[in-house]
Design an enzyme around this catalytic site. Structure first.
Site, PDB file in Angstrom:
ATOM      1  N   GLU A 260      45.795  54.209  36.758  1.00 59.13           N
ATOM      2  CA  GLU A 260      44.737  54.386  35.749  1.00 59.13           C
ATOM      3  C   GLU A 260      44.214  52.995  35.460  1.00 59.13           C
ATOM      4  O   GLU A 260      44.892  52.188  34.840  1.00 59.13           O
ATOM      5  CB  GLU A 260      45.335  55.073  34.515  1.00 59.13           C
ATOM      6  CG  GLU A 260      44.301  55.740  33.661  1.00 59.13           C
ATOM      7  CD  GLU A 260      43.851  54.822  32.554  1.00 59.13           C
ATOM      8  OE1 GLU A 260      42.826  54.129  32.773  1.00 59.13           O
ATOM      9  OE2 GLU A 260      44.497  54.792  31.510  1.00 59.13           O
TER      10      GLU A 260
ATOM     11  N   GLY B 220      46.365  49.580  33.993  1.00 63.72           N
ATOM     12  CA  GLY B 220      46.036  48.168  33.826  1.00 63.72           C
ATOM     13  C   GLY B 220      44.773  47.834  34.581  1.00 63.72           C
ATOM     14  O   GLY B 220      43.908  48.694  34.791  1.00 63.72           O
ATOM     15  N   SER B 221      44.687  46.597  35.030  1.00 62.41           N
ATOM     16  CA  SER B 221      43.447  46.133  35.666  1.00 62.41           C
ATOM     17  C   SER B 221      43.305  46.694  37.080  1.00 62.41           C
ATOM     18  O   SER B 221      44.303  46.985  37.757  1.00 62.41           O
ATOM     19  CB  SER B 221      43.440  44.606  35.724  1.00 62.41           C
ATOM     20  OG  SER B 221      44.522  44.149  36.502  1.00 62.41           O
ATOM     21  N   THR B 222      42.071  46.795  37.531  1.00 61.11           N
ATOM     22  CA  THR B 222      41.805  47.277  38.886  1.00 61.11           C
ATOM     23  C   THR B 222      42.405  46.318  39.911  1.00 61.11           C
ATOM     24  O   THR B 222      42.937  46.748  40.939  1.00 61.11           O
ATOM     25  CB  THR B 222      40.288  47.445  39.089  1.00 61.11           C
ATOM     26  OG1 THR B 222      39.854  48.473  38.172  1.00 61.11           O
ATOM     27  CG2 THR B 222      39.936  47.863  40.499  1.00 61.11           C
ATOM     28  N   ALA B 223      42.368  45.013  39.606  1.00 60.96           N
ATOM     29  CA  ALA B 223      42.902  44.035  40.565  1.00 60.96           C
ATOM     30  C   ALA B 223      44.385  44.285  40.822  1.00 60.96           C
ATOM     31  O   ALA B 223      44.826  44.335  41.981  1.00 60.96           O
ATOM     32  CB  ALA B 223      42.682  42.621  40.027  1.00 60.96           C
TER      33      ALA B 223
ATOM     34  N   GLU C 186      33.843  44.935  33.635  1.00 66.23           N
ATOM     35  CA  GLU C 186      34.572  45.398  32.455  1.00 66.23           C
ATOM     36  C   GLU C 186      34.853  44.196  31.553  1.00 66.23           C
ATOM     37  O   GLU C 186      35.536  43.255  31.967  1.00 66.23           O
ATOM     38  CB  GLU C 186      35.893  46.050  32.883  1.00 66.23           C
ATOM     39  CG  GLU C 186      36.652  46.627  31.712  1.00 66.23           C
ATOM     40  CD  GLU C 186      37.947  47.326  32.121  1.00 66.23           C
ATOM     41  OE1 GLU C 186      38.717  46.749  32.897  1.00 66.23           O
ATOM     42  OE2 GLU C 186      38.168  48.456  31.646  1.00 66.23           O
TER      43      GLU C 186
ATOM     44  N   LYS D  57      58.114  48.928  32.290  1.00 62.56           N
ATOM     45  CA  LYS D  57      57.840  47.519  31.964  1.00 62.56           C
ATOM     46  C   LYS D  57      56.591  47.442  31.094  1.00 62.56           C
ATOM     47  O   LYS D  57      55.483  47.721  31.555  1.00 62.56           O
ATOM     48  CB  LYS D  57      57.617  46.676  33.223  1.00 62.56           C
ATOM     49  CG  LYS D  57      57.589  45.197  32.855  1.00 62.56           C
ATOM     50  CD  LYS D  57      56.985  44.317  33.924  1.00 62.56           C
ATOM     51  CE  LYS D  57      55.538  44.001  33.705  1.00 62.56           C
ATOM     52  NZ  LYS D  57      55.206  43.249  32.492  1.00 62.56           N
TER      53      LYS D  57
ATOM     54  N   CYS E 131      40.075  51.213  28.195  1.00 55.86           N
ATOM     55  CA  CYS E 131      39.579  51.395  29.569  1.00 55.86           C
ATOM     56  C   CYS E 131      38.389  52.350  29.616  1.00 55.86           C
ATOM     57  O   CYS E 131      37.509  52.206  30.452  1.00 55.86           O
ATOM     58  CB  CYS E 131      40.700  51.887  30.470  1.00 55.86           C
ATOM     59  SG  CYS E 131      41.606  53.254  29.761  1.00 55.86           S
TER      60      CYS E 131
ATOM     61  N   GLY F 124      46.037  47.064  40.131  1.00 53.29           N
ATOM     62  CA  GLY F 124      46.148  48.413  40.705  1.00 53.29           C
ATOM     63  C   GLY F 124      45.993  48.381  42.219  1.00 53.29           C
ATOM     64  O   GLY F 124      46.750  49.030  42.951  1.00 53.29           O
TER      65      GLY F 124
HETATM   66  P1  NDP Z   1      47.093  43.534  34.084  1.00 54.26           P
HETATM   67  O1  NDP Z   1      46.656  44.610  35.005  1.00 54.26           O
HETATM   68  O2  NDP Z   1      47.462  42.225  34.654  1.00 54.26           O
HETATM   69  O3  NDP Z   1      48.351  44.026  33.222  1.00 54.26           O
HETATM   70  C1  NDP Z   1      48.760  45.354  33.090  1.00 54.26           C
HETATM   71  C2  NDP Z   1      50.263  45.462  33.333  1.00 54.26           C
HETATM   72  O4  NDP Z   1      50.554  45.124  34.689  1.00 54.26           O
HETATM   73  C3  NDP Z   1      51.105  44.506  32.495  1.00 54.26           C
HETATM   74  O5  NDP Z   1      52.351  45.113  32.206  1.00 54.26           O
HETATM   75  C4  NDP Z   1      51.300  43.343  33.442  1.00 54.26           C
HETATM   76  O6  NDP Z   1      52.410  42.548  33.119  1.00 54.26           O
HETATM   77  C5  NDP Z   1      51.506  44.068  34.751  1.00 54.26           C
HETATM   78  N1  NDP Z   1      51.240  43.263  35.931  1.00 54.26           N
HETATM   79  C6  NDP Z   1      50.521  42.122  36.042  1.00 54.26           C
HETATM   80  N2  NDP Z   1      50.506  41.691  37.315  1.00 54.26           N
HETATM   81  C7  NDP Z   1      51.230  42.576  38.027  1.00 54.26           C
HETATM   82  C8  NDP Z   1      51.590  42.677  39.385  1.00 54.26           C
HETATM   83  N3  NDP Z   1      51.190  41.782  40.287  1.00 54.26           N
HETATM   84  N4  NDP Z   1      52.352  43.717  39.789  1.00 54.26           N
HETATM   85  C9  NDP Z   1      52.768  44.641  38.909  1.00 54.26           C
HETATM   86  N5  NDP Z   1      52.476  44.596  37.592  1.00 54.26           N
HETATM   87  C10 NDP Z   1      51.706  43.582  37.155  1.00 54.26           C
HETATM   88  O7  NDP Z   1      45.986  43.347  33.003  1.00 54.26           O
HETATM   89  P2  NDP Z   1      45.664  42.012  32.163  1.00 54.26           P
HETATM   90  O8  NDP Z   1      46.570  42.019  31.027  1.00 54.26           O
HETATM   91  O9  NDP Z   1      45.698  40.793  33.011  1.00 54.26           O
HETATM   92  O10 NDP Z   1      44.156  42.259  31.750  1.00 54.26           O
HETATM   93  C11 NDP Z   1      43.101  41.845  32.624  1.00 54.26           C
HETATM   94  C12 NDP Z   1      41.961  42.812  32.570  1.00 54.26           C
HETATM   95  O11 NDP Z   1      42.401  44.084  33.030  1.00 54.26           O
HETATM   96  C13 NDP Z   1      41.435  43.084  31.171  1.00 54.26           C
HETATM   97  O12 NDP Z   1      40.522  42.123  30.794  1.00 54.26           O
HETATM   98  C14 NDP Z   1      40.807  44.426  31.360  1.00 54.26           C
HETATM   99  O13 NDP Z   1      39.523  44.292  31.894  1.00 54.26           O
HETATM  100  C15 NDP Z   1      41.715  45.113  32.362  1.00 54.26           C
HETATM  101  N6  NDP Z   1      42.715  45.994  31.729  1.00 54.26           N
HETATM  102  C16 NDP Z   1      42.531  47.326  31.816  1.00 54.26           C
HETATM  103  C17 NDP Z   1      43.416  48.175  31.192  1.00 54.26           C
HETATM  104  C18 NDP Z   1      43.252  49.643  31.233  1.00 54.26           C
HETATM  105  O14 NDP Z   1      43.714  50.329  30.339  1.00 54.26           O
HETATM  106  N7  NDP Z   1      42.652  50.190  32.268  1.00 54.26           N
HETATM  107  C19 NDP Z   1      44.541  47.673  30.406  1.00 54.26           C
HETATM  108  C20 NDP Z   1      44.687  46.247  30.429  1.00 54.26           C
HETATM  109  C21 NDP Z   1      43.774  45.463  31.045  1.00 54.26           C
HETATM  110  P3  NDP Z   1      52.221  41.221  32.236  1.00 54.26           P
HETATM  111  O15 NDP Z   1      51.692  41.653  30.932  1.00 54.26           O
HETATM  112  O16 NDP Z   1      53.591  40.686  32.178  1.00 54.26           O
HETATM  113  O17 NDP Z   1      51.262  40.344  32.999  1.00 54.26           O
END
Ligand code: NDP
Length: 507
Positions: free
Chosen positions: A279, A257-260, A410, A205, A313, A262
């Site tokens: 990650e 993606g985000s720590t939240a 971050e 996804k 990241c 994760g």
């Molecule tokens: P998210 O963690 O929300 O998004 C990353 C991925 O997870 C996207 O595909 C997203 O889908 C999906 N996702 C979102 N919510 C859920 C869930 N509850 N369960 C499973 N998958 C989910 O990052 P954000 O785009 O909201 O960015 C927010 C912050 O996160 C940024 O400002 C940055 O600080 C951090 N971040 C860190 C990254 C890294 O590489 N470590 C990458 C991206 C963000 P969808 O796009 O449809 O919401």
């Protein structure tokens, strides 16, 4: 002071061969052509090598963050679609992919790598249009590295028993992969290449803002004639990502993606026995000692935080400078910052493109405002931003203390916090004073100091006299709130294999 105030004007640029007050010459526009690009008006879910409408039919619009214009519509998957994609992947694992010898799987991976190279210009342009990153980065970093990952893991596909002697490496089955928007194609390659090499099938996804290169990759999957169902790509909001990772027929989950989010995934999967790699975020320290070659360090600092608009990241968002070189380094840094060209991601001379979304831009603005409110001193070059699109000036803060939000959280944008230190011990203590632990950088002439610092730093990757270097052979991953597990290299391969003695994947 608020963010609307006109930024501080350019500093004297004498170190760039210009007399004080003389402005640097401007580049003529050099836009990359989009004539050869075909973006479909609508994309369905890619399941079983076919694009299919979601059930019930529902779509959402994907925009270009540099223009705010729509690029395409993509399918909004339902829970039933997730089940359909996982069932298709499961059947493909059972009937074809797990039965192929490693050398045959390798051929498909090599084929994908070569097609990515052949179609690299197309991928680079679509990536820049959809994500906002400068074309010179998508062209020179994202796409070549994505191809390199497929080449690298193709090499492992027929050598699994040599990689894990005295074990019986087995594929796990269906792998769920959820990826972010900052490196859409590269994260796809990081995830899909080792999964396929290990004999698994995939449901991926992409982030909702950046699905277009994933769907272009779906076309590569068909071109490479992968058996149907080996790679499936579905789009939809976060809940669909959660539905996917929780599916009982998924044996391994990889998330970036985000720590939240994760943490939510870790909680949801606790006790299920699924293999999980996370990650997550970072707040990397980039440490410059007084014996470092300063001009070289300046380039590393710039690359560390302004590469990909700082939406990285492992970005070097906290700069620690030894006090004795603080002033000269800052002068050079401000001068260099003032030469960065911000604007059209498709222009070959652009250094800093568009922020990926309005939401991310708002997050950056809020955190920068907090830096001002908490008393740090802001510097932004006097560059003109385009009227439309989500752009933010490269920014640096001085007078930052450890407790400021801009030193702790971050930001995921082109914003650097500059702090100082006197001794290596102080640098180590300050650098490790973060909930994250993904990456770090050290700049010094002394090899012994590099070894001391690298050993003391709580970070998964530490670069010495360079920053943001990636290689498929090198493992990448974090400590603490930056997640767990490694991607890349042989470590990244193990995460996609069942190495248990009895073939139960430890469940
Ligand atoms: P998210 O963690 O929300 O998004 C990353 C991925 O997870 C996207 O595909 C997203 O889908 C999906 N996702 C979102 N919510 C859920 C869930 N509850 N369960 C499973 N998958 C989910 O990052 P954000 O785009 O909201 O960015 C927010 C912050 O996160 C940024 O400002 C940055 O600080 C951090 N971040 C860190 C990254 C890294 O590489 N470590 C990458 C991206 C963000 P969808 O796009 O449809 O919401």
């Amino acid at each position: 002071m608020t963010l609307t105030k006109k930024p501080e004007s350019r500093p004297a640029t004498a170190s760039w061969g210009l007399a004080s007050g003389e402005s640097p010459w401007e580049y003529a526009p050099a836009p990359e052509s989009t004539d050869h690009i075909r973006i479909e008006p609508e994309y369905g879910l890619f399941i079983g090598n076919e694009f299919r409408r979601s059930k019930p039919r529902k779509t959402f619009t994907v925009i270009n963050p540099a223009t705010e214009e729509p690029l395409s519509k993509v399918a909004h998957a339902s829970k039933a679609d997730v089940a359909r994609a996982v069932a298709t992947a499961k059947e493909a694992h059972r009937s074809s992919w797990s039965k192929l010898p490693g050398r045959e799987r390798a051929k498909y991976l090599y084929r994908i790598a070569r097609i990515l190279q052949e179609r690299s210009r197309e991928f680079a342009v679509v990536e820049s249009m959809n994500s906002g990153k400068p074309i010179k980065e998508s062209r020179d970093v994202d796409v070549p590295l994505a191809a390199a990952h497929f080449f690298y893991y193709a090499g492992w596909a027929d050598k699994l028993e040599y990689a894990y002697p005295n074990r019986q490496p087995r594929s796990i089955g269906v792998v769920a992969q959820v990826i972010p928007w900052n490196f859409p194609l590269l994260m796809l390659a990081w995830k899909i290449a080792p999964a396929l090499a290990a004999g698994n099938t995939v449901v991926l996804k992409p982030a909702s803002t950046t699905p277009l290169t994933a769907y272009l990759f779906a076309d590569v999957v068909r071109q490479a004639e992968l058996p149907p169902g080996v790679v499936n790509i579905i789009t939809g909001p976060g809940e669909i990502g959660m539905e996917l990772v929780r599916h009982p027929d998924v044996g391994k989950v990889a998330f970036t993606g985000s720590t939240a989010v994760g943490k939510m995934i870790a909680r949801a999967l606790a006790g299920t026995g699924k293999k999980v790699t996370l990650e997550l975020g970072g707040k990397a320290a980039n440490i410059v000692f007084d014996d470092a070659p300063l001009d070289q360090a300046i380039e590393g600092i710039i690359n560390g935080i302004y590469f990909n608009q700082g939406e990285v990241c492992c970005a070097g968002s906290r700069l620690f400078v030894q006090e004795s070189v603080h002033e000269p380094l800052l002068d050079k840094l401000k001068a260099r910052l003032s030469t960065l060209r911000v604007g059209d991601p498709l222009d070959k001379n652009t250094d800093v493109g568009a922020i990926n979304s309005a939401g991310q831009l708002a997050k950056i603005e809020e955190l920068v405002q907090s830096g001002i409110d908490e008393g740090a001193e802001i510097f932004q070059p006097d560059c003109v931003l385009p009227d439309k699109g989500f752009f933010f000036r490269p920014t640096l803060f001085t007078g930052v203390s450890q407790s400021h939000r801009i030193a702790q959280e971050e930001i995921f944008g082109p914003v650097l916090s500059v702090l100082t230190f006197r001794t290596p011990e102080e640098a180590i203590e300050k650098a490790n004073n973060t909930p994250y632990g993904l990456s770090a950088g050290v700049w010094t002439e002394k090899g012994s100091r590099i070894f001391k610092m690298v050993g003391a730093m709580k970070a998964g990757v530490v670069w010495a006299n360079t920053f943001n270097r990636f290689d498929p052979t090198s493992p990448f991953g974090g400590y603490k709130e930056s997640g767990y597990g490694r991607e890349g290299g042989i470590h990244g391969l193990g995460a996609y294999l069942d190495l248990s003695a009895n073939g139960t994947n430890g469940r």
